[in-house]
Design a protein around this motif. Structure first.
Motif, PDB file in Angstrom:
ATOM      1  N   GLY A  25       0.830  -1.194   0.000  1.00 20.11           N
ATOM      2  CA  GLY A  25       0.000   0.000   0.000  1.00 20.11           C
ATOM      3  C   GLY A  25       0.862   1.240   0.000  1.00 20.11           C
ATOM      4  N   ALA A  26       0.377   2.294  -0.654  1.00 22.15           N
ATOM      5  CA  ALA A  26       1.125   3.540  -0.719  1.00 22.15           C
ATOM      6  C   ALA A  26       0.170   4.700  -0.939  1.00 22.15           C
ATOM      7  N   THR A  27       0.646   5.901  -0.617  1.00 18.52           N
ATOM      8  CA  THR A  27      -0.145   7.124  -0.694  1.00 18.52           C
ATOM      9  C   THR A  27       0.386   8.026  -1.794  1.00 18.52           C
ATOM     10  N   PHE A  28      -0.548   8.699  -2.472  1.00 17.04           N
ATOM     11  CA  PHE A  28      -0.205   9.560  -3.597  1.00 17.04           C
ATOM     12  C   PHE A  28      -0.964  10.875  -3.470  1.00 17.04           C
ATOM     13  N   VAL A  29      -0.435  11.895  -4.106  1.00 20.81           N
ATOM     14  CA  VAL A  29      -1.043  13.223  -4.060  1.00 20.81           C
ATOM     15  C   VAL A  29      -1.241  13.732  -5.481  1.00 20.81           C
ATOM     16  N   VAL A  30      -2.421  14.310  -5.738  1.00 20.29           N
ATOM     17  CA  VAL A  30      -2.659  15.033  -6.983  1.00 20.29           C
ATOM     18  C   VAL A  30      -2.739  16.514  -6.648  1.00 20.29           C
ATOM     19  N   GLY A  31      -2.262  17.347  -7.553  1.00 23.22           N
ATOM     20  CA  GLY A  31      -2.233  18.773  -7.281  1.00 23.22           C
ATOM     21  C   GLY A  31      -0.981  19.169  -6.529  1.00 23.22           C
ATOM     22  N   ASP A  32      -1.035  20.336  -5.874  1.00 25.46           N
ATOM     23  CA  ASP A  32       0.184  20.889  -5.278  1.00 25.46           C
ATOM     24  C   ASP A  32       0.029  21.287  -3.819  1.00 25.46           C
ATOM     25  N   ASP A  33      -0.824  20.576  -3.096  1.00 23.96           N
ATOM     26  CA  ASP A  33      -0.977  20.858  -1.668  1.00 23.96           C
ATOM     27  C   ASP A  33       0.282  20.373  -0.938  1.00 23.96           C
ATOM     28  N   ALA A  34       1.048  21.306  -0.386  1.00 22.02           N
ATOM     29  CA  ALA A  34       2.336  20.972   0.220  1.00 22.02           C
ATOM     30  C   ALA A  34       2.185  20.092   1.460  1.00 22.02           C
ATOM     31  N   GLU A  35       1.135  20.296   2.245  1.00 20.61           N
ATOM     32  CA  GLU A  35       0.958  19.483   3.454  1.00 20.61           C
ATOM     33  C   GLU A  35       0.561  18.051   3.106  1.00 20.61           C
ATOM     34  N   MET A  36      -0.241  17.890   2.080  1.00 15.76           N
ATOM     35  CA  MET A  36      -0.562  16.532   1.632  1.00 15.76           C
ATOM     36  C   MET A  36       0.679  15.835   1.094  1.00 15.76           C
ATOM     37  N   GLN A  37       1.490  16.551   0.338  1.00 13.65           N
ATOM     38  CA  GLN A  37       2.719  15.972  -0.182  1.00 13.65           C
ATOM     39  C   GLN A  37       3.650  15.565   0.963  1.00 13.65           C
ATOM     40  N   ALA A  38       3.728  16.410   1.983  1.00 10.81           N
ATOM     41  CA  ALA A  38       4.561  16.084   3.140  1.00 10.81           C
ATOM     42  C   ALA A  38       4.031  14.863   3.868  1.00 10.81           C
ATOM     43  N   CYS A  39       2.719  14.753   3.992  1.00 10.86           N
ATOM     44  CA  CYS A  39       2.096  13.622   4.683  1.00 10.86           C
ATOM     45  C   CYS A  39       2.434  12.314   3.986  1.00 10.86           C
ATOM     46  N   ALA A  40       2.259  12.284   2.673  1.00 14.09           N
ATOM     47  CA  ALA A  40       2.579  11.074   1.912  1.00 14.09           C
ATOM     48  C   ALA A  40       4.049  10.721   2.049  1.00 14.09           C
ATOM     49  N   ALA A  41       4.916  11.733   2.004  1.00 20.61           N
ATOM     50  CA  ALA A  41       6.350  11.487   2.106  1.00 20.61           C
ATOM     51  C   ALA A  41       6.737  10.951   3.479  1.00 20.61           C
ATOM     52  N   VAL A  42       6.115  11.479   4.532  1.00 23.83           N
ATOM     53  CA  VAL A  42       6.458  11.048   5.885  1.00 23.83           C
ATOM     54  C   VAL A  42       6.044   9.597   6.126  1.00 23.83           C
TER      55      VAL A  42
ATOM     56  N   ILE B 269       2.242   1.328   8.219  1.00 27.15           N
ATOM     57  CA  ILE B 269       2.359   2.645   8.825  1.00 27.15           C
ATOM     58  C   ILE B 269       1.168   3.480   8.356  1.00 27.15           C
ATOM     59  N   GLN B 270       0.363   3.953   9.293  1.00 25.65           N
ATOM     60  CA  GLN B 270      -0.716   4.880   8.961  1.00 25.65           C
ATOM     61  C   GLN B 270      -0.598   6.090   9.875  1.00 25.65           C
ATOM     62  N   ILE B 271      -0.527   7.270   9.264  1.00 19.68           N
ATOM     63  CA  ILE B 271      -0.379   8.494  10.032  1.00 19.68           C
ATOM     64  C   ILE B 271      -1.530   9.446   9.724  1.00 19.68           C
ATOM     65  N   ALA B 272      -1.695  10.420  10.611  1.00 22.68           N
ATOM     66  CA  ALA B 272      -2.701  11.456  10.426  1.00 22.68           C
ATOM     67  C   ALA B 272      -2.050  12.821  10.565  1.00 22.68           C
ATOM     68  N   HIS B 273      -2.539  13.765   9.774  1.00 20.04           N
ATOM     69  CA  HIS B 273      -2.125  15.148   9.961  1.00 20.04           C
ATOM     70  C   HIS B 273      -2.556  15.580  11.366  1.00 20.04           C
ATOM     71  N   PRO B 274      -1.729  16.340  12.068  1.00 16.22           N
ATOM     72  CA  PRO B 274      -2.081  16.678  13.454  1.00 16.22           C
ATOM     73  C   PRO B 274      -3.345  17.521  13.602  1.00 16.22           C
ATOM     74  N   THR B 275      -3.727  18.260  12.559  1.00 18.27           N
ATOM     75  CA  THR B 275      -4.906  19.120  12.696  1.00 18.27           C
ATOM     76  C   THR B 275      -5.879  19.036  11.525  1.00 18.27           C
ATOM     77  N   LYS B 276      -5.441  18.576  10.380  1.00 14.50           N
ATOM     78  CA  LYS B 276      -6.296  18.574   9.198  1.00 14.50           C
ATOM     79  C   LYS B 276      -6.849  17.175   8.911  1.00 14.50           C
ATOM     80  N   PRO B 277      -7.988  17.092   8.205  1.00 13.23           N
ATOM     81  CA  PRO B 277      -8.678  15.808   8.049  1.00 13.23           C
ATOM     82  C   PRO B 277      -8.157  14.939   6.893  1.00 13.23           C
ATOM     83  N   PHE B 278      -6.900  14.561   6.991  1.00 14.13           N
ATOM     84  CA  PHE B 278      -6.362  13.589   6.037  1.00 14.13           C
ATOM     85  C   PHE B 278      -5.146  12.901   6.657  1.00 14.13           C
ATOM     86  N   GLY B 279      -4.780  11.795   6.067  1.00  8.98           N
ATOM     87  CA  GLY B 279      -3.631  11.038   6.542  1.00  8.98           C
ATOM     88  C   GLY B 279      -2.964  10.330   5.391  1.00  8.98           C
ATOM     89  N   ALA B 280      -2.067   9.405   5.733  1.00  8.59           N
ATOM     90  CA  ALA B 280      -1.337   8.665   4.707  1.00  8.59           C
ATOM     91  C   ALA B 280      -1.042   7.263   5.220  1.00  8.59           C
TER      92      ALA B 280
END
Length: 230
Positions: A120-137, A212-223
């Motif tokens: 399993g893996a996480t991917f991002v479309v568009g240019d949301d920097a926090e989503m990109q960071a979440c997937a990378a982490v 590994i499943q993580i969540a953004h500390p304040t926003k409603p998404f994870g990876a």
């Protein structure tokens, strides 16, 4: 009366949790792993804004069939947006459409040549920097924990304690209800091995999935990221 577990009992318990069937070949686990990743790599670029989760799941199924799978051994999981916070056993909320700036993950459990692949893996479309960071982490944490396993021979319990420590240091929340599991020649479920995060011995290669499943500390998404310890 003493309740201390003897070394012999502990070894027997570990052996039972790492039991395999008559078809098991360690190298075939690697083949199943590679084939599962091949599906993810083919499907992920085709998951685009405007597509629904169900449509992405259908793409996964078609690709698995095209590559000659035996069968699936766990339901194909596709999560978009806020559904990336949901655990494996939880159903997605609705059938959301992928937005122009969004995050998604794929989680496939497939049998190839009588052996279980799981990736399993996480991917991002568009240019949301926090989503990109979440997937990378999520991938960074996986790699860090995997290297910790290789270098130290840590037990499964210690691996998840280490993962939690590293996630906090990086500023993310680790979902400790997701703690990895056994795989083997199909079906692994007959061995009732429990979660990797509850396994109190060093996991042998070719038998366990690190999740590994993580969540953004304040926003409603994870990876999410998972792969075979091999």
């Amino acid at each position: 009366m003493s309740t201390t577990t003897s070394p012999q009992t502990a070894q027997a318990t570990q052996a039972a949790k790492e039991a395999v069937g008559s078809k098991y070949v360690k190298e075939q686990m690697q083949t199943a792993r590679e084939r599962t990743w091949q599906v993810i790599e083919r499907v992920a670029p085709r998951v685009v804004p405007g597509m629904r989760e169900s449509e992405a799941a259908a793409l996964c199924k078609a690709e698995m069939e095209a590559l000659g799978m035996d069968r699936i051994w766990h339901p194909t999981i596709v999560r978009f947006g806020e559904n990336t916070l949901r655990m494996f056993k939880e159903r997605s909320v609705g059938d959301p459409v992928l937005r122009a700036n969004d995050i998604f993950f794929l989680d496939l459990g497939v049998v190839w040549g009588a052996h279980e692949g799981d990736a399993g893996a996480t991917f991002v479309v568009g240019d949301d920097a926090e989503m990109q960071a979440c997937a990378a982490v999520a991938k960074t944490l996986f790699d860090d924990v995997e290297q910790h396993w290789r270098k130290t021979g840590a037990a499964g319990t210690a691996l998840y304690a280490y993962a939690d420590e590293r996630a906090q240091a990086l500023g993310w929340r680790l979902n400790l209800d997701i703690k990895g599991h056994r795989v083997s020649d199909f079906p692994h479920a007959i061995y009732r091995a429990g979660d990797l995060g509850d396994f109190d011995a060093c996991p042998n290669a070719g038998m366990w999935i690190l999740e590994i499943q993580i969540a953004h500390p304040t926003k409603p998404f994870g990876a999410f990221y998972e792969d075979l310890l091999y």
